[in-house]
Design an enzyme around this catalytic site. Structure first.
Site, PDB file in Angstrom:
ATOM      1  N   ASN A  15       7.048 -15.992  52.259  1.00  0.00           N
ATOM      2  CA  ASN A  15       6.491 -17.314  51.948  1.00  0.00           C
ATOM      3  C   ASN A  15       6.676 -18.213  53.178  1.00  0.00           C
ATOM      4  OD1 ASN A  15       5.952 -19.896  51.063  1.00  0.00           O
ATOM      5  ND2 ASN A  15       7.088 -19.712  49.147  1.00  0.00           N
ATOM      6  N   HIS A  64      -2.018 -19.404  48.226  1.00  0.00           N
ATOM      7  CA  HIS A  64      -0.711 -19.578  48.854  1.00  0.00           C
ATOM      8  C   HIS A  64       0.116 -18.326  48.566  1.00  0.00           C
ATOM      9  CE1 HIS A  64       3.157 -20.853  50.021  1.00  0.00           C
ATOM     10  NE2 HIS A  64       3.605 -21.121  48.814  1.00  0.00           N
ATOM     11  N   CYS A  91       4.350 -26.579  50.236  1.00  0.00           N
ATOM     12  CA  CYS A  91       3.493 -25.390  50.385  1.00  0.00           C
ATOM     13  C   CYS A  91       2.009 -25.727  50.201  1.00  0.00           C
ATOM     14  CB  CYS A  91       3.892 -24.317  49.395  1.00  0.00           C
ATOM     15  SG  CYS A  91       5.574 -23.757  49.634  1.00  0.00           S
TER      16      CYS A  91
HETATM   17  N1  ACO Z   1      18.344  -9.437  44.820  1.00  0.00           N
HETATM   18  C1  ACO Z   1      18.815  -8.855  43.696  1.00  0.00           C
HETATM   19  N2  ACO Z   1      18.896  -9.516  42.528  1.00  0.00           N
HETATM   20  C2  ACO Z   1      18.496 -10.797  42.518  1.00  0.00           C
HETATM   21  C3  ACO Z   1      18.005 -11.452  43.669  1.00  0.00           C
HETATM   22  C4  ACO Z   1      17.943 -10.727  44.852  1.00  0.00           C
HETATM   23  N3  ACO Z   1      17.483 -11.236  46.004  1.00  0.00           N
HETATM   24  N4  ACO Z   1      17.697 -12.728  43.347  1.00  0.00           N
HETATM   25  C5  ACO Z   1      17.970 -12.870  42.032  1.00  0.00           C
HETATM   26  N5  ACO Z   1      18.449 -11.707  41.538  1.00  0.00           N
HETATM   27  C6  ACO Z   1      18.865 -11.411  40.172  1.00  0.00           C
HETATM   28  C7  ACO Z   1      19.349 -12.629  39.424  1.00  0.00           C
HETATM   29  O1  ACO Z   1      20.716 -12.878  39.696  1.00  0.00           O
HETATM   30  C8  ACO Z   1      19.116 -12.218  37.992  1.00  0.00           C
HETATM   31  O2  ACO Z   1      20.154 -11.365  37.598  1.00  0.00           O
HETATM   32  P1  ACO Z   1      20.797 -11.454  36.093  1.00  0.00           P
HETATM   33  O3  ACO Z   1      19.647 -11.097  35.182  1.00  0.00           O
HETATM   34  O4  ACO Z   1      21.888 -10.452  36.135  1.00  0.00           O
HETATM   35  O5  ACO Z   1      21.214 -12.872  35.948  1.00  0.00           O
HETATM   36  C9  ACO Z   1      17.862 -11.375  38.065  1.00  0.00           C
HETATM   37  O6  ACO Z   1      17.738 -10.957  39.438  1.00  0.00           O
HETATM   38  C10 ACO Z   1      16.598 -12.134  37.679  1.00  0.00           C
HETATM   39  O7  ACO Z   1      16.565 -13.372  38.403  1.00  0.00           O
HETATM   40  P2  ACO Z   1      15.349 -14.364  38.281  1.00  0.00           P
HETATM   41  O8  ACO Z   1      15.604 -15.579  39.119  1.00  0.00           O
HETATM   42  O9  ACO Z   1      15.065 -14.574  36.837  1.00  0.00           O
HETATM   43  O10 ACO Z   1      14.174 -13.496  38.952  1.00  0.00           O
HETATM   44  P3  ACO Z   1      12.631 -13.689  38.888  1.00  0.00           P
HETATM   45  O11 ACO Z   1      12.000 -12.502  38.312  1.00  0.00           O
HETATM   46  O12 ACO Z   1      12.244 -15.018  38.321  1.00  0.00           O
HETATM   47  O13 ACO Z   1      12.237 -13.690  40.437  1.00  0.00           O
HETATM   48  C11 ACO Z   1      11.560 -15.282  42.108  1.00  0.00           C
HETATM   49  C12 ACO Z   1      12.729 -14.727  41.300  1.00  0.00           C
HETATM   50  C13 ACO Z   1      11.031 -14.179  42.997  1.00  0.00           C
HETATM   51  C14 ACO Z   1      12.098 -16.420  42.975  1.00  0.00           C
HETATM   52  C15 ACO Z   1      10.442 -15.791  41.168  1.00  0.00           C
HETATM   53  O14 ACO Z   1      11.000 -16.598  40.155  1.00  0.00           O
HETATM   54  C16 ACO Z   1       9.354 -16.568  41.881  1.00  0.00           C
HETATM   55  O15 ACO Z   1       8.595 -16.045  42.667  1.00  0.00           O
HETATM   56  N6  ACO Z   1       9.197 -17.884  41.567  1.00  0.00           N
HETATM   57  C17 ACO Z   1       8.127 -18.697  42.122  1.00  0.00           C
HETATM   58  C18 ACO Z   1       8.331 -18.974  43.596  1.00  0.00           C
HETATM   59  C19 ACO Z   1       7.249 -19.932  44.081  1.00  0.00           C
HETATM   60  O16 ACO Z   1       6.115 -19.802  43.711  1.00  0.00           O
HETATM   61  N7  ACO Z   1       7.616 -20.935  44.875  1.00  0.00           N
HETATM   62  C20 ACO Z   1       6.631 -21.967  45.203  1.00  0.00           C
HETATM   63  C21 ACO Z   1       6.505 -22.212  46.586  1.00  0.00           C
HETATM   64  S1  ACO Z   1       8.022 -22.367  47.486  1.00  0.00           S
HETATM   65  C22 ACO Z   1       7.988 -23.916  48.281  1.00  0.00           C
HETATM   66  O17 ACO Z   1       7.234 -24.765  47.960  1.00  0.00           O
HETATM   67  C23 ACO Z   1       9.039 -24.213  49.356  1.00  0.00           C
END
Ligand code: ACO
Length: 315
Positions: A271, A241, A113
């Site tokens: 993204n 980004h 990214c």
């Molecule tokens: N729909 C519904 N529920 C979901 C989903 C979904 N799509 N995905 C996860 N959940 C649930 C999980 O199962 C979990 O449930 P539980 O509490 O019962 O176990 C709950 O939601 C929380 O999950 P988390 O993974 O902790 O959610 P989080 O708030 O961290 O959000 C996310 C996830 C959006 C991916 C976030 O962590 C994020 O944005 N991270 C950074 C991403 C990023 O910056 N990437 C860099 C670039 S990507 C690249 O380089 C290719």
């Protein structure tokens, strides 16, 4: 002194829209979860289009906006990890499709990214040593092909797109002073490749990546400003980004960046990895929010782990 400035921007997204409602039919998710956790409501996915189609269209638009002919391009770099072929490179296909000269230096670069920032820095160095003073920097990604539909935490995030910049090098221009970094890690975030035991697909451990991103973004901003002897007020526009709206919101709040100085398009595109920063730049240029003389701070982070920032001016 010597450096590059942006002369023209272009972008392309395939027409097929995937809405949160579409995703609700495929995986156990909801529009409410996706919107509140990420800020994404739609993303575009390729159907018939190839990766090289996206590169060509974005590059054509950038050349047109810049008023530069393909034969004036000396170097073409495509930042990507999802090209049509492992070889030929996506940049070689741009050479073919746009009719760049045979002596144009064309290659791909993988900075995930952060790839567009790595490519801009590489371009600045290469044009300094080239008789041709214009370069084409493309960020293009077709991550829809690498989605793991069994993993609801990642399959909702990614979209396909390409963004392109035509840049000009001049000995009187200020350098973009790119700050780039990497910390090798193959567990937190990435896409498995040809040499891996598992099939090619995206994997991400969201929470540690989120923590990394919210630390990396302000660190990059502070370092680039310090190196350039600038302050936040010297920056006309901030381009982040587009990985998660909450990451951008935290940075904006920390630096008290006013609404008119940043822009988010993650809602529409999701993204798009290496395409995300040039996509934002191209839309900003289209809307007239950045123009000749604008000084823009670019900030990226992603798989690698990689991170980077630069201060780029529009010609
Ligand atoms: N729909 C519904 N529920 C979901 C989903 C979904 N799509 N995905 C996860 N959940 C649930 C999980 O199962 C979990 O449930 P539980 O509490 O019962 O176990 C709950 O939601 C929380 O999950 P988390 O993974 O902790 O959610 P989080 O708030 O961290 O959000 C996310 C996830 C959006 C991916 C976030 O962590 C994020 O944005 N991270 C950074 C991403 C990023 O910056 N990437 C860099 C670039 S990507 C690249 O380089 C290719």
């Amino acid at each position: 002194m010597s450096g590059i400035k942006i002369c023209g921007m272009g972008h392309y997204t395939p027409p097929k829209l995937m809405t949160n409602a579409d995703l609700e039919k495929i995986v156990d998710t909801s529009d409410e979860w996706i919107t509140s956790r990420t800020g994404i409501t739609t993303r575009h996915h390729c159907v018939e289009e190839t990766h090289s189609d996206m590169c060509r269209e974005a590059a054509k638009m950038a050349l047109e906006k810049a008023g530069i002919k393909p034969e004036e391009i000396g170097v073409c770099i495509v930042a990507t990890l999802t090209s049509d072929f492992l070889a030929p490179s996506a940049a070689c296909l741009v050479q073919r499709d746009l009719g760049l000269q045979d002596d144009t230096i064309c290659f791909d670069l993988n900075g995930a990214c952060s790839g567009f920032l790595f490519a801009m820095h590489t371009m600045e160095c290469m044009l300094a040593a080239s008789p041709q003073k214009h370069g084409l920097v493309i960020g293009a990604e077709m991550l829809s092909r690498f989605i793991n539909w069994e993993d609801r935490s990642t399959c909702v995030l990614f979209g396909d797109a390409a963004g392109a910049a035509v840049v000009e090098w001049n000995e009187d221009y200020e350098s973009i002073h790119a700050l780039l970094g990497c910390h090798g890690d193959s567990d937190m975030l990435g896409v498995t490749g040809a040499g891996h035991k598992d099939p090619p697909q995206i994997f991400m451990n969201g929470q540690p990546v989120f923590k990394f991103a919210v630390t990396a973004v302000p660190w990059c901003i502070d370092q680039v400003l310090k190196r350039n002897g600038r302050t936040i007020d010297d920056v006309d526009f901030f381009v982040f980004h587009q990985a998660n709206t909450r990451i951008i919101d935290l940075a904006v709040r920390k630096y008290h960046i006013p609404e008119e100085k940043y822009y988010k398009n993650i809602e529409k595109y999701g993204n798009t990895s290496a395409a995300s920063i040039p996509m934002v730049l191209s839309e900003l240029s289209q809307f007239g929010k950045v123009a000749s003389g604008s000084r823009v701070m670019l900030v990226g982070f992603g798989g690698g782990l990689t991170w980077g920032a630069a201060l780029v001016e529009f010609k």
